[in-house]
Design a protein around this motif. Structure first.
Motif, PDB file in Angstrom:
ATOM      1  N   ASN A 187       8.200  10.267  16.527  1.00 25.72           N
ATOM      2  CA  ASN A 187       8.054   9.878  17.943  1.00 25.72           C
ATOM      3  C   ASN A 187       6.672   9.307  18.221  1.00 25.72           C
ATOM      4  N   LYS A 188       5.644   9.951  17.698  1.00 30.27           N
ATOM      5  CA  LYS A 188       4.277   9.493  17.913  1.00 30.27           C
ATOM      6  C   LYS A 188       4.093   8.090  17.319  1.00 30.27           C
ATOM      7  N   ARG A 237       6.142   5.480  19.452  1.00 27.95           N
ATOM      8  CA  ARG A 237       5.471   5.239  20.742  1.00 27.95           C
ATOM      9  C   ARG A 237       4.233   4.373  20.556  1.00 27.95           C
ATOM     10  N   HIS A 263       5.259   0.759  19.741  1.00 24.97           N
ATOM     11  CA  HIS A 263       5.829   0.139  20.942  1.00 24.97           C
ATOM     12  C   HIS A 263       4.729  -0.202  21.941  1.00 24.97           C
ATOM     13  N   ARG A 264       3.826   0.736  22.173  1.00 26.42           N
ATOM     14  CA  ARG A 264       2.728   0.522  23.118  1.00 26.42           C
ATOM     15  C   ARG A 264       1.827  -0.638  22.675  1.00 26.42           C
ATOM     16  N   ARG A 317      12.728  13.746  16.417  1.00 32.35           N
ATOM     17  CA  ARG A 317      13.212  12.450  15.931  1.00 32.35           C
ATOM     18  C   ARG A 317      13.189  12.399  14.398  1.00 32.35           C
TER      19      ARG A 317
END
Length: 124
Positions: free
Chosen positions: A78-79, A82, A85-86, A112
């Motif tokens: 997840n980290k 993210r 994506h960011r 995830r």
């Protein structure tokens, strides 16, 4: 009497022109020389390297070559997602060796990562 300046057909009205946004390449960096080679090559081709590393030694080597960098555990999916994506990453390449000791030393698996691992057919 002075006449107004003439504008040609090809001239545009005065407005600020922003530079085109550079495309970003995500690099999942393992050990060895390959991640640095990929980052240098990406930069030479006009791509901004955005790097995810799994060890502090790899982070030190790639920090000067990366537009942005994240160091985390390989089980923190997840980290990682993210962050990429960011940073606006749309393409990712895996480069270098991910050593098994990184996976087993301090296994921090988020939900995830567990879901991805459960879907694997071969878990060797």
């Amino acid at each position: 009497m002075a006449s107004p300046p003439l504008r040609g057909r090809h001239e545009e009205p005065d407005r600020p022109v922003s530079p085109p946004e550079r495309q970003r390449l995500g690099i999942m960096a393992g050990a060895g020389d390959l991640p640095a080679l990929v980052a240098r090559n990406a930069g030479a081709r006009g791509l901004e390297p955005v790097t995810v590393t799994f060890s502090s030694s790899v982070e030190k080597a790639l920090k000067p070559l990366s537009a942005s960098l994240l160091q985390c555990g390989p089980g923190q999916a997840n980290k990682i997602f993210r962050f990429l994506h960011r940073e606006g990453v749309r393409q990712v390449v895996f480069a270098g060796k991910v050593e098994k000791r990184w996976l087993y030393r301090n296994p921090r698996l988020d939900l995830r990562a567990v879901q991805v691992l459960r879907r694997l057919k071969d878990r060797r």
